[in-house]
Design a protein around this motif. Structure first.
Motif, PDB file in Angstrom:
ATOM      1  N   THR A 154       0.852  -1.192   0.000  1.00 30.26           N
ATOM      2  CA  THR A 154       0.000   0.000   0.000  1.00 30.26           C
ATOM      3  C   THR A 154       0.883   1.235   0.000  1.00 30.26           C
ATOM      4  OG1 THR A 154      -1.792  -1.112   1.192  1.00 30.26           O
ATOM      5  CG2 THR A 154      -1.784   1.287   1.235  1.00 30.26           C
ATOM      6  N   LYS A 155       0.554   2.174  -0.891  1.00 27.36           N
ATOM      7  CA  LYS A 155       1.325   3.414  -0.952  1.00 27.36           C
ATOM      8  C   LYS A 155       0.385   4.577  -1.219  1.00 27.36           C
ATOM      9  CE  LYS A 155       2.392   2.888  -5.887  1.00 27.36           C
ATOM     10  NZ  LYS A 155       3.476   2.773  -6.900  1.00 27.36           N
ATOM     11  N   GLN A 156       0.829   5.762  -0.872  1.00 22.88           N
ATOM     12  CA  GLN A 156       0.030   6.962  -1.109  1.00 22.88           C
ATOM     13  C   GLN A 156       0.277   7.444  -2.530  1.00 22.88           C
ATOM     14  OE1 GLN A 156       0.957  10.752   0.948  1.00 22.88           O
ATOM     15  NE2 GLN A 156      -1.197  10.758   1.592  1.00 22.88           N
ATOM     16  N   ALA A 157      -0.792   7.497  -3.332  1.00 21.57           N
ATOM     17  CA  ALA A 157      -0.675   7.966  -4.709  1.00 21.57           C
ATOM     18  C   ALA A 157      -0.678   9.481  -4.774  1.00 21.57           C
ATOM     19  CB  ALA A 157      -1.816   7.410  -5.548  1.00 21.57           C
ATOM     20  N   GLN A 158      -1.513  10.090  -3.988  1.00 14.77           N
ATOM     21  CA  GLN A 158      -1.578  11.534  -3.808  1.00 14.77           C
ATOM     22  C   GLN A 158      -2.294  11.790  -2.494  1.00 14.77           C
ATOM     23  OE1 GLN A 158      -4.589  13.490  -6.482  1.00 14.77           O
ATOM     24  NE2 GLN A 158      -4.497  11.548  -7.575  1.00 14.77           N
ATOM     25  N   GLN A 159      -2.413  13.040  -2.125  1.00 13.95           N
ATOM     26  CA  GLN A 159      -3.040  13.334  -0.837  1.00 13.95           C
ATOM     27  C   GLN A 159      -4.446  12.747  -0.767  1.00 13.95           C
ATOM     28  OE1 GLN A 159      -3.547  17.507   0.077  1.00 13.95           O
ATOM     29  NE2 GLN A 159      -3.482  17.145   2.286  1.00 13.95           N
ATOM     30  N   HIS A 160      -4.729  12.011   0.271  1.00 15.84           N
ATOM     31  CA  HIS A 160      -6.031  11.384   0.525  1.00 15.84           C
ATOM     32  C   HIS A 160      -6.361  10.274  -0.470  1.00 15.84           C
ATOM     33  CE1 HIS A 160      -6.498  14.587   3.363  1.00 15.84           C
ATOM     34  NE2 HIS A 160      -6.655  15.520   2.447  1.00 15.84           N
ATOM     35  N   VAL A 161      -5.360   9.765  -1.197  1.00 14.28           N
ATOM     36  CA  VAL A 161      -5.583   8.678  -2.149  1.00 14.28           C
ATOM     37  C   VAL A 161      -4.512   7.615  -1.922  1.00 14.28           C
ATOM     38  CG1 VAL A 161      -5.776   7.993  -4.562  1.00 14.28           C
ATOM     39  CG2 VAL A 161      -6.535  10.277  -3.857  1.00 14.28           C
ATOM     40  N   ASN A 162      -4.931   6.391  -1.585  1.00 12.24           N
ATOM     41  CA  ASN A 162      -4.004   5.285  -1.362  1.00 12.24           C
ATOM     42  C   ASN A 162      -4.245   4.171  -2.364  1.00 12.24           C
ATOM     43  OD1 ASN A 162      -2.634   6.356   0.877  1.00 12.24           O
ATOM     44  ND2 ASN A 162      -4.231   5.656   2.280  1.00 12.24           N
ATOM     45  N   GLU A 163      -3.156   3.577  -2.838  1.00 15.57           N
ATOM     46  CA  GLU A 163      -3.221   2.457  -3.763  1.00 15.57           C
ATOM     47  C   GLU A 163      -2.706   1.200  -3.077  1.00 15.57           C
ATOM     48  OE1 GLU A 163      -1.069   3.432  -7.275  1.00 15.57           O
ATOM     49  OE2 GLU A 163      -2.537   4.907  -7.963  1.00 15.57           O
ATOM     50  N   THR A 164      -3.459   0.112  -3.214  1.00 16.25           N
ATOM     51  CA  THR A 164      -3.069  -1.179  -2.658  1.00 16.25           C
ATOM     52  C   THR A 164      -3.026  -2.198  -3.787  1.00 16.25           C
ATOM     53  OG1 THR A 164      -4.076  -0.702  -0.509  1.00 16.25           O
ATOM     54  CG2 THR A 164      -3.675  -3.011  -1.034  1.00 16.25           C
ATOM     55  N   VAL A 165      -1.936  -2.966  -3.840  1.00 21.13           N
ATOM     56  CA  VAL A 165      -1.788  -4.025  -4.830  1.00 21.13           C
ATOM     57  C   VAL A 165      -1.572  -5.334  -4.091  1.00 21.13           C
ATOM     58  CG1 VAL A 165      -0.523  -4.894  -6.824  1.00 21.13           C
ATOM     59  CG2 VAL A 165      -0.760  -2.421  -6.476  1.00 21.13           C
ATOM     60  N   ILE A 166      -2.425  -6.316  -4.357  1.00 21.49           N
ATOM     61  CA  ILE A 166      -2.325  -7.640  -3.744  1.00 21.49           C
ATOM     62  C   ILE A 166      -1.929  -8.629  -4.830  1.00 21.49           C
ATOM     63  CG2 ILE A 166      -3.507  -9.412  -2.403  1.00 21.49           C
ATOM     64  CD1 ILE A 166      -5.544  -7.280  -1.566  1.00 21.49           C
ATOM     65  N   THR A 167      -0.851  -9.344  -4.617  1.00 22.35           N
ATOM     66  CA  THR A 167      -0.351 -10.312  -5.598  1.00 22.35           C
ATOM     67  C   THR A 167      -0.756 -11.714  -5.188  1.00 22.35           C
ATOM     68  OG1 THR A 167       1.538  -8.909  -6.144  1.00 22.35           O
ATOM     69  CG2 THR A 167       1.692 -11.226  -6.744  1.00 22.35           C
ATOM     70  N   LEU A 168      -1.374 -12.442  -6.108  1.00 21.21           N
ATOM     71  CA  LEU A 168      -1.797 -13.827  -5.925  1.00 21.21           C
ATOM     72  C   LEU A 168      -1.150 -14.679  -7.008  1.00 21.21           C
ATOM     73  CD1 LEU A 168      -5.644 -13.143  -5.538  1.00 21.21           C
ATOM     74  CD2 LEU A 168      -3.958 -13.245  -3.695  1.00 21.21           C
ATOM     75  N   LYS A 169      -0.799 -15.932  -6.665  1.00 22.55           N
ATOM     76  CA  LYS A 169      -0.203 -16.822  -7.656  1.00 22.55           C
ATOM     77  C   LYS A 169      -0.751 -18.236  -7.478  1.00 22.55           C
ATOM     78  CE  LYS A 169       4.253 -14.570  -8.605  1.00 22.55           C
ATOM     79  NZ  LYS A 169       5.737 -14.712  -8.574  1.00 22.55           N
ATOM     80  N   ASP A 170      -0.773 -18.959  -8.593  1.00 21.48           N
ATOM     81  CA  ASP A 170      -1.072 -20.388  -8.564  1.00 21.48           C
ATOM     82  C   ASP A 170       0.201 -21.132  -8.177  1.00 21.48           C
ATOM     83  OD1 ASP A 170      -1.369 -23.188  -9.594  1.00 21.48           O
ATOM     84  OD2 ASP A 170      -3.317 -22.422 -10.236  1.00 21.48           O
ATOM     85  N   ASP A 171       0.071 -22.134  -7.309  1.00 15.55           N
ATOM     86  CA  ASP A 171       1.271 -22.854  -6.884  1.00 15.55           C
ATOM     87  C   ASP A 171       1.611 -24.045  -7.775  1.00 15.55           C
ATOM     88  OD1 ASP A 171      -0.799 -24.463  -6.155  1.00 15.55           O
ATOM     89  OD2 ASP A 171      -0.245 -24.667  -4.043  1.00 15.55           O
ATOM     90  N   LYS A 172       0.793 -24.287  -8.802  1.00 21.26           N
ATOM     91  CA  LYS A 172       1.073 -25.380  -9.739  1.00 21.26           C
ATOM     92  C   LYS A 172       1.427 -24.880 -11.133  1.00 21.26           C
ATOM     93  CE  LYS A 172      -0.173 -28.405  -6.589  1.00 21.26           C
ATOM     94  NZ  LYS A 172       0.834 -29.227  -5.871  1.00 21.26           N
ATOM     95  N   TYR A 173       0.875 -23.728 -11.496  1.00 23.52           N
ATOM     96  CA  TYR A 173       1.112 -23.148 -12.819  1.00 23.52           C
ATOM     97  C   TYR A 173       1.654 -21.726 -12.648  1.00 23.52           C
ATOM     98  CZ  TYR A 173      -1.524 -26.971 -14.970  1.00 23.52           C
ATOM     99  OH  TYR A 173      -1.946 -28.205 -15.387  1.00 23.52           O
ATOM    100  N   PRO A 174       2.512 -21.280 -13.575  1.00 24.70           N
ATOM    101  CA  PRO A 174       3.099 -19.928 -13.454  1.00 24.70           C
ATOM    102  C   PRO A 174       2.124 -18.831 -13.892  1.00 24.70           C
ATOM    103  CG  PRO A 174       3.952 -20.985 -15.412  1.00 24.70           C
ATOM    104  CD  PRO A 174       3.090 -22.015 -14.722  1.00 24.70           C
TER     105      PRO A 174
END
Length: 718
Positions: free
Chosen positions: A104-124
């Motif tokens: 999570t990071k601040q993109a601008q004042q009063h605006v936050n961006e969150t990136v969640i990374t998900l992966k399959d454990d059998k396929y790339p």
């Protein structure tokens, strides 16, 4: 050995050292008033545990149960609609996504961006969920990025932008559907077990039957000033789908994204598939607060020139249709000056020579000035507008072509049309293939050539009258299932080029009425045309529907001769949007002409309130034969009230109207404005002073049993 292990454990407890299990990862996406919360389960998968009014105590989160998987996959243990369905190149159709990380990071004042990374454990295969939380406006946006590093392409069958889980005893869905000249009609229905789908398969004029937004009310029907509601919409100028599915536990899953219909997508190794943005707001104070969230967010963050005023205008379309020449246009231009608007807009019918644009049956695609109509070209009109100290705008429909045109004769390979089939025409036209880079260059050149030759052009009305028919792309060849997606992406590439080269030129997004009404397109357009239906009574309903999601400055509203209501009534309705005129001013009576000039002046004076203020819906036209909307500035010191009698019954029992959006302890003067010359207000409140408390608790008498009567009341702090 066992004795040694027991000894070590006893020593740890003796030293008051407690070995705790690792706390589960919790991800909170919050605005000032809303929380969307996820937690990583013991199996490594990501679950939504909450969506609703903001939770401020982190210790409480441990008590929340899992509501559902964050980005549900196909082929595993869940039996309901997945967010993603993928076919690996070895033929395996399953996917199982596990949490990897988040940031999570601040993109601008009063605006936050969150990136969640998900992966399959059998396929790339990797999925990144992107969230942007706008704290002050309580809007959250979400999109997904899908990528892989398998040796061969994989096939995406479903690829949602968002999956939200809701929990309540009851759910009520409000949809906004209709047809040409009957757009955004509201219907509220309860949701029960199973699926309800809102979608479109029209391609370019995607929203003609179903608008891309909705309201979900929890535990009761939607109310203006109370109750939990979710308002959602998608930023995609093409086919979309919303799926509302209630499972056996009465839990609601809400999926949004591109419509996967006929759109299986072959994703190359290393290529990223980015879904459109889904935008939503949650309100525990009803739809009024949710709408104001969207309006404020749009003006501040999303609309092209969202903080700038809009141009009033006089359009020639309903005054002349295709029947005009230079002399007639200059006469109408003089009427624009007399009216006091900012701009004269030249509509359809100014182009084509081999096939002159004398009707909608020919000429579309041939963007050269018709010499017989305009012997001195567009440049003469631009010059004449400048002499009159008004701006000049022009209509284009650059994505379309008539079969009876030079463009079609020369470049049929640029047209979306099936081989070995008779062509089907909608409005006598076909759609150019925007997936083709050559077509993108051509469409951009239409705008570029006009602005290069006539830099005085100050405005474009960009139309799009046809859905995609004869669905086949000569350019994509063996990738026909990509056409609906690549066509929209090609349009965005053109619009981005226009915006980058001509950032200060405003444009109206028109699509035979409300066929394009999404916030991704409105990054490039300052306003849109809600409907070709300008009957003032009908427009109250149409603007009411669109107003749930779009601020008034985006709703182009013209005074025309549709409906034959009094000119005051028609103008008062149009003033609730972005005011324009589409009539011959000289055909009005003298007092009506004076009234229209005064209305333009009032609109300009009150624009900071109407265009930039907060909107309060006070009386719905769906609940009777009256309507009322109030706009108030953020300081609650200045407001404008619009009231309308539609077609009330004889001797109806009429009650006072209670206002909203004021401050209880302030004193306000109420004064009716926008009246015909020589007329006097018949309202008891005219010229009176009231407290905000009185106006909001007791109310004022503004309605009558008369038909098509309107009032505009200015409310000013004393």
């Amino acid at each position: 050995m066992k004795k040694y292990f027991v000894f070590i454990i006893s020593m740890l407890f003796a030293a008051n050292i407690v070995v705790k299990a690792q706390e589960p990862t919790v991800i909170s996406i919050t605005t000032d008033n809303t929380s969307l919360i996820y937690r990583v389960g013991g199996n490594g998968r990501l679950y939504q545990i909450y969506l609703g009014k903001r939770l401020n105590h982190s210790a409480d989160l441990a008590h929340l149960g899992n509501q559902g998987e964050a980005y549900l996959t196909h082929g595993m243990e869940d039996y309901f609609e997945p967010a993603i369905h993928i076919l690996h190149n070895d033929g395996n159709p399953s996917l199982l996504l596990k949490y990897v990380s988040h940031e999570t990071k601040q993109a601008q004042q009063h605006v936050n961006e969150t990136v969640i990374t998900l992966k399959d454990d059998k396929y790339p295969v990797e999925v990144k969920l992107h969230f942007t939380a706008y704290a002050k406006t309580d809007v959250i946006t979400e999109y997904a990025e899908i990528t892989h590093s398998e040796k061969k392409p994989v096939t995406l069958y479903k690829y949602a932008s968002s999956l939200l889980h809701l929990s309540a005893n009851q759910y009520f869905l409000t949809e906004f559907a209709g047809d040409w000249a009957h757009e955004a009609m509201m219907t509220e229905t309860p949701l029960a077990f199973g699926k309800k789908i809102l979608d479109t398969k029209l391609g370019s004029r995607a929203d003609m039957f179903c608008s891309p937004f909705f309201i979900v009310a929890l535990n009761g029907k939607a109310q203006e000033q109370a109750g939990d509601v979710v308002l959602g919409t998608i930023g995609w100028t093409g086919n979309y789908r919303f799926t509302f599915e209630i499972d056996q536990y009465n839990k609601l899953r809400l999926l949004s994204g591109i419509n996967p219909y006929a759109s299986e997508y072959g994703l190359q190794p290393g290529e990223t598939f980015r879904t459109p943005d889904f935008y939503f707001t949650f309100s525990s104070s009803g739809t009024g607060r949710a709408s104001r969230n969207f309006h404020s967010w749009a003006r501040r963050y999303q609309l092209k020139d969202g903080d700038q005023p809009r141009l009033t205008l006089l359009n020639n379309w309903e005054a002349t249709y295709f029947d005009f020449n230079e002399e007639k246009l200059l006469t109408i231009m003089d009427e624009a000056v007399k009216l006091g608007v900012d701009m004269f807009l030249l509509d359809d019918g100014w182009f084509g020579n081999k096939y002159p644009r004398s009707s909608d049956r020919q000429g579309l695609g041939d963007w050269e000035v018709t010499r017989d109509k305009l012997p001195n070209g567009v440049g003469k009109l631009v010059e004449e507008a400048a002499k009159r100290n008004i701006k000049f705008g022009i209509w284009i429909e650059p994505e379309m072509v008539n079969p009876k045109s030079e463009l079609y004769e020369k470049h049929k390979d640029w047209v979306i049309t099936l081989p070995n089939r008779d062509e089907y025409y909608f409005r006598n036209q076909l759609v150019l293939d925007m997936s083709n880079p050559q077509v993108q260059d051509y469409v951009f050149s239409i705008v570029d050539n006009l602005l290069t030759a006539y830099p005085g052009i100050a405005y474009f009305k960009w139309d799009c009258n046809s859905p995609i028919t004869n669905i086949y792309s000569p350019y994509l060849k063996m990738k026909q299932s990509h056409i609906y997606i690549e066509h929209v992406r090609g349009l965005y590439k053109v619009l981005e080029r226009v915006k980058n080269k001509y950032p200060k030129v405003p444009m109206m997004l028109c699509s035979g009425g409300g066929g394009r009404t999404d916030y991704e397109a409105l990054k490039y357009f300052t306003e849109f045309w809600p409907s070709d239906n300008t009957d003032a009574v009908e427009r109250i309903f149409i603007q009411w529907g669109f107003g749930y999601f779009f601020p008034s400055k985006t709703l182009s509203a013209h005074v025309t001769t549709w409906g034959k209501q009094p000119v005051k009534f028609r103008t008062d309705v149009a003033m609730m949007g972005k005011l324009g005129f589409d009539i011959r001013i000289h055909e009005l009576k003298d007092d009506e002409q004076v009234y229209c000039r005064n209305a333009v002046a009032n609109y300009r004076r009150l624009a900071p309130v109407i265009s930039e203020g907060d909107q309060y819906r006070l009386q719905s036209p769906y609940d009777g034969d009256h309507a009322a909307v109030l706009f108030a500035d953020t300081s609650k010191s200045h407001a404008v009230l619009f009231t309308f009698d539609l077609h009330p019954r004889y001797r109806e029992n009429i009650q006072p109207l209670k206002l909203s959006g004021l401050q209880a302890d302030k004193m306000y003067k109420t004064e009716e404005i926008n009246m015909l010359p020589g007329s006097r207000s018949r309202l008891q409140c005219h010229g009176k002073t009231y407290s905000g408390e009185y106006l909001m608790t007791v109310g004022i008498n503004v309605f009558s049993s008369s038909h098509t009567v309107s009032h505009v009341i200015e409310i000013s702090e004393e």
